[in-house]
Design an enzyme around this catalytic site. Sequence first.
Site, PDB file in Angstrom:
ATOM      1  N   HIS A 138      54.709  62.157  54.847  1.00 50.95           N
ATOM      2  CA  HIS A 138      53.954  61.126  55.571  1.00 50.95           C
ATOM      3  C   HIS A 138      52.890  61.723  56.502  1.00 50.95           C
ATOM      4  O   HIS A 138      52.027  60.982  56.985  1.00 50.95           O
ATOM      5  CB  HIS A 138      54.889  60.260  56.406  1.00 50.95           C
ATOM      6  CG  HIS A 138      55.850  59.440  55.608  1.00 50.95           C
ATOM      7  ND1 HIS A 138      55.474  58.694  54.519  1.00 50.95           N
ATOM      8  CD2 HIS A 138      57.194  59.259  55.740  1.00 50.95           C
ATOM      9  CE1 HIS A 138      56.540  58.085  54.015  1.00 50.95           C
ATOM     10  NE2 HIS A 138      57.586  58.416  54.724  1.00 50.95           N
ATOM     11  N   ASP A 173      60.430  60.214  46.751  1.00 50.48           N
ATOM     12  CA  ASP A 173      61.026  59.654  47.963  1.00 50.48           C
ATOM     13  C   ASP A 173      60.848  58.135  47.915  1.00 50.48           C
ATOM     14  O   ASP A 173      59.867  57.633  47.354  1.00 50.48           O
ATOM     15  CB  ASP A 173      60.306  60.230  49.180  1.00 50.48           C
ATOM     16  CG  ASP A 173      60.923  59.833  50.503  1.00 50.48           C
ATOM     17  OD1 ASP A 173      61.690  60.618  51.065  1.00 50.48           O
ATOM     18  OD2 ASP A 173      60.626  58.710  50.986  1.00 50.48           O
ATOM     19  N   HIS A 175      59.878  56.113  50.034  1.00 54.55           N
ATOM     20  CA  HIS A 175      58.694  55.649  50.747  1.00 54.55           C
ATOM     21  C   HIS A 175      57.438  56.298  50.161  1.00 54.55           C
ATOM     22  O   HIS A 175      57.465  57.432  49.690  1.00 54.55           O
ATOM     23  CB  HIS A 175      58.809  55.983  52.234  1.00 54.55           C
ATOM     24  CG  HIS A 175      60.041  55.417  52.874  1.00 54.55           C
ATOM     25  ND1 HIS A 175      61.123  56.198  53.214  1.00 54.55           N
ATOM     26  CD2 HIS A 175      60.368  54.141  53.196  1.00 54.55           C
ATOM     27  CE1 HIS A 175      62.068  55.433  53.734  1.00 54.55           C
ATOM     28  NE2 HIS A 175      61.644  54.174  53.721  1.00 54.55           N
ATOM     29  N   ASP A 260      66.376  59.064  49.640  1.00 52.78           N
ATOM     30  CA  ASP A 260      66.537  57.777  50.327  1.00 52.78           C
ATOM     31  C   ASP A 260      66.331  56.595  49.388  1.00 52.78           C
ATOM     32  O   ASP A 260      66.420  55.441  49.813  1.00 52.78           O
ATOM     33  CB  ASP A 260      65.639  57.673  51.556  1.00 52.78           C
ATOM     34  CG  ASP A 260      64.250  58.246  51.351  1.00 52.78           C
ATOM     35  OD1 ASP A 260      63.919  58.619  50.203  1.00 52.78           O
ATOM     36  OD2 ASP A 260      63.491  58.329  52.332  1.00 52.78           O
TER      37      ASP A 260
END
Length: 362
Positions: A138, A173, A175, A260
């Site tokens: 991120h 991931d 996200h 995740d």
Amino acid sequence: MEVFWHDACLEHDTGSGLWELPGRWDWLDVAEPHPENAARLRTFRHALRHGPVAPHLTWSTGRFADGEELARVHTPDYLARLREACRERTRVEVNTVVGPGSWDAVRAAAGTALAALDAVAAGRTRLAYALVRPPGHHAQPDLPDGYCLVNNAALVAETARRGGRRVAVLDWDVHHGNGTQEIFRDTSDVLTVSVHMRHGPWGANHAQTGAPDESGPANVNVELSLGAGDLAYRRALEEIAFPALAEFGADLLVCASGFDGSAFDPNGRHNLTAAGYRWIGRAVSDLGLPTVLTQEGGYLRGYSALCLHALVEGLLGLELLEDPLAYVPDDTQLVDADLDRARAALTDWAFATSAPAGRGRA
């Protein structure tokens, strides 16, 4: 397969609060550890060192990255502000905490990822896993975001690009890999592919949506609906991600590897099982590319460690550990529409405009 580790990654202390939000919450009897904590990485390491895959792995110690290396993907001003912030316990973004040990952890995570690249580039191993924290995907050129401070996967990709490689970054991931997308937004010779949960932007430091309309000539976003599991990820990879890698002609692969997306993770709403991650590992290995993997999310420590073990099994063509918890239904009803939206945005890609859409793969 070589796994890279540095003890300094454990010195990043994110403290406690209300889940990911630091500070005091007077109505909360016992504060919760921040989900991105040292215990998760220790648990991951223990699973690989003591699980049945252990005899198949070699371990190497990473190193610290220097300022010039970090500045390959981040602005000098941002790095100076981050280093200064790490002098005391503070948050640099709504849920992203630093403290006195964080700067060394940041440099260790980045340098250890680069050490993994060095091993692959030298031909010592085809598969190298940088088991590091804090995570990175991120982090943008001048912004921290979502527990991430320095973008380890992007640093590996940029360093390889400067070395003459044609690099692709594949991110699973749960996200969106918004930081990696932002770093390479105007770079035509690094492909970024992110397969993730539909979540949209979440604040000033995460303005990117992750939607297919942010895709382009060197960026592919595949958003999957809530409830997506093993089949949805398999189809997203087989029908979009892997064809994009092939059409791009990557000769080195960087994987932003998060867990995740698992059925039990508190930070996602997807339903991948350990078997699903094992399949991902096997499919990535079958591409035959020199590959560097960097650790990203995965916050239910025990099940994430099982998923990591399964992914590594897949990378090595093994099947060793059983999954005693995989019982959440895999919602496949929306995957056709999700993949059609992803394809529709890829007007510059031959595979997306000429190949018929796949349906209902087992």
